[in-house]
Design a protein around this motif. Structure first.
Motif, short mmCIF file in Angstrom:
data_model
loop_
_atom_site.label_atom_id
_atom_site.label_comp_id
_atom_site.label_asym_id
_atom_site.label_seq_id
_atom_site.Cartn_x
_atom_site.Cartn_y
_atom_site.Cartn_z
N LYS A 1 0.81 -1.21 0.00
CA LYS A 1 0.00 0.00 0.00
C LYS A 1 0.85 1.27 0.00
O LYS A 1 0.41 2.31 -0.45
N VAL A 2 2.07 1.17 0.54
CA VAL A 2 2.97 2.34 0.62
C VAL A 2 4.39 1.84 0.40
O VAL A 2 4.77 0.78 0.89
N GLU A 3 5.19 2.63 -0.32
CA GLU A 3 6.59 2.27 -0.53
C GLU A 3 7.36 2.49 0.77
O GLU A 3 7.12 3.46 1.49
N ALA A 4 8.31 1.61 1.04
CA ALA A 4 9.08 1.67 2.28
C ALA A 4 9.80 3.00 2.45
O ALA A 4 9.97 3.49 3.57
N GLU A 5 10.23 3.60 1.34
CA GLU A 5 10.98 4.87 1.41
C GLU A 5 10.11 6.02 1.89
O GLU A 5 10.61 7.09 2.24
N ARG A 6 8.79 5.82 1.90
CA ARG A 6 7.88 6.91 2.28
C ARG A 6 7.41 6.81 3.73
O ARG A 6 6.68 7.69 4.19
N VAL A 7 7.80 5.76 4.43
CA VAL A 7 7.32 5.57 5.81
C VAL A 7 8.49 5.74 6.77
O VAL A 7 9.52 5.08 6.64
N PHE A 8 8.33 6.64 7.73
CA PHE A 8 9.36 6.91 8.73
C PHE A 8 8.79 6.74 10.12
O PHE A 8 7.70 7.20 10.41
N LEU A 9 9.54 6.08 10.98
CA LEU A 9 9.16 6.01 12.39
C LEU A 9 9.80 7.19 13.10
O LEU A 9 11.00 7.40 13.00
N VAL A 10 8.98 7.93 13.81
CA VAL A 10 9.46 9.12 14.51
C VAL A 10 9.27 8.90 16.00
O VAL A 10 8.22 8.46 16.45
N THR A 11 10.30 9.20 16.77
CA THR A 11 10.22 9.06 18.22
C THR A 11 9.24 10.09 18.77
O THR A 11 9.34 11.27 18.46
N PRO A 12 8.27 9.63 19.57
CA PRO A 12 7.30 10.58 20.12
C PRO A 12 7.96 11.55 21.10
O PRO A 12 8.94 11.21 21.76
N LYS A 13 7.41 12.75 21.20
CA LYS A 13 7.95 13.75 22.12
C LYS A 13 7.65 13.39 23.57
O LYS A 13 8.41 13.70 24.46
N ALA A 14 6.54 12.72 23.80
CA ALA A 14 6.15 12.32 25.15
C ALA A 14 5.40 10.99 25.06
O ALA A 14 4.86 10.65 24.01
N LEU A 15 5.37 10.27 26.16
CA LEU A 15 4.66 8.99 26.16
C LEU A 15 3.16 9.17 25.93
O LEU A 15 2.61 8.57 25.04
#
Length: 77
Positions: free
Chosen positions: A45-59
């Motif tokens: 459904k989405v190319e791997a290059e377009r998906v980024f995991l971002v660390t949340p600012k807070a829990l």
């Protein structure tokens, strides 16, 4: 030693003695996000290059109207 306990009593004991740290919650969030990302990519459904995991600012996630507190936020580019 295994004992048969009624479910409410077992749940009460578990909630009383379980220890969940912020680090545990952070690891769970990362694993959850990774699995969702992997599913989206594997399903094509989405190319791997377009998906980024971002660390949340807070829990706890930022409160948003009509959204549950337990969620994954996505940004696809």
């Amino acid at each position: 030693m295994a004992k048969d306990l009624p479910v409410p009593e077992m749940e009460k004991l578990m909630l009383t003695y379980i220890q969940v740290t912020d680090d545990d919650l952070r690891r769970l969030a990362v694993e959850r996000a990774s699995r969702v990302r992997d599913h989206l990519v594997t399903a094509g459904k989405v190319e791997a290059e377009r998906v980024f995991l971002v660390t949340p600012k807070a829990l706890p996630p930022e409160r948003k109207e009509k959204l549950r507190d337990s969620r994954v936020d996505f940004r696809i580019r």
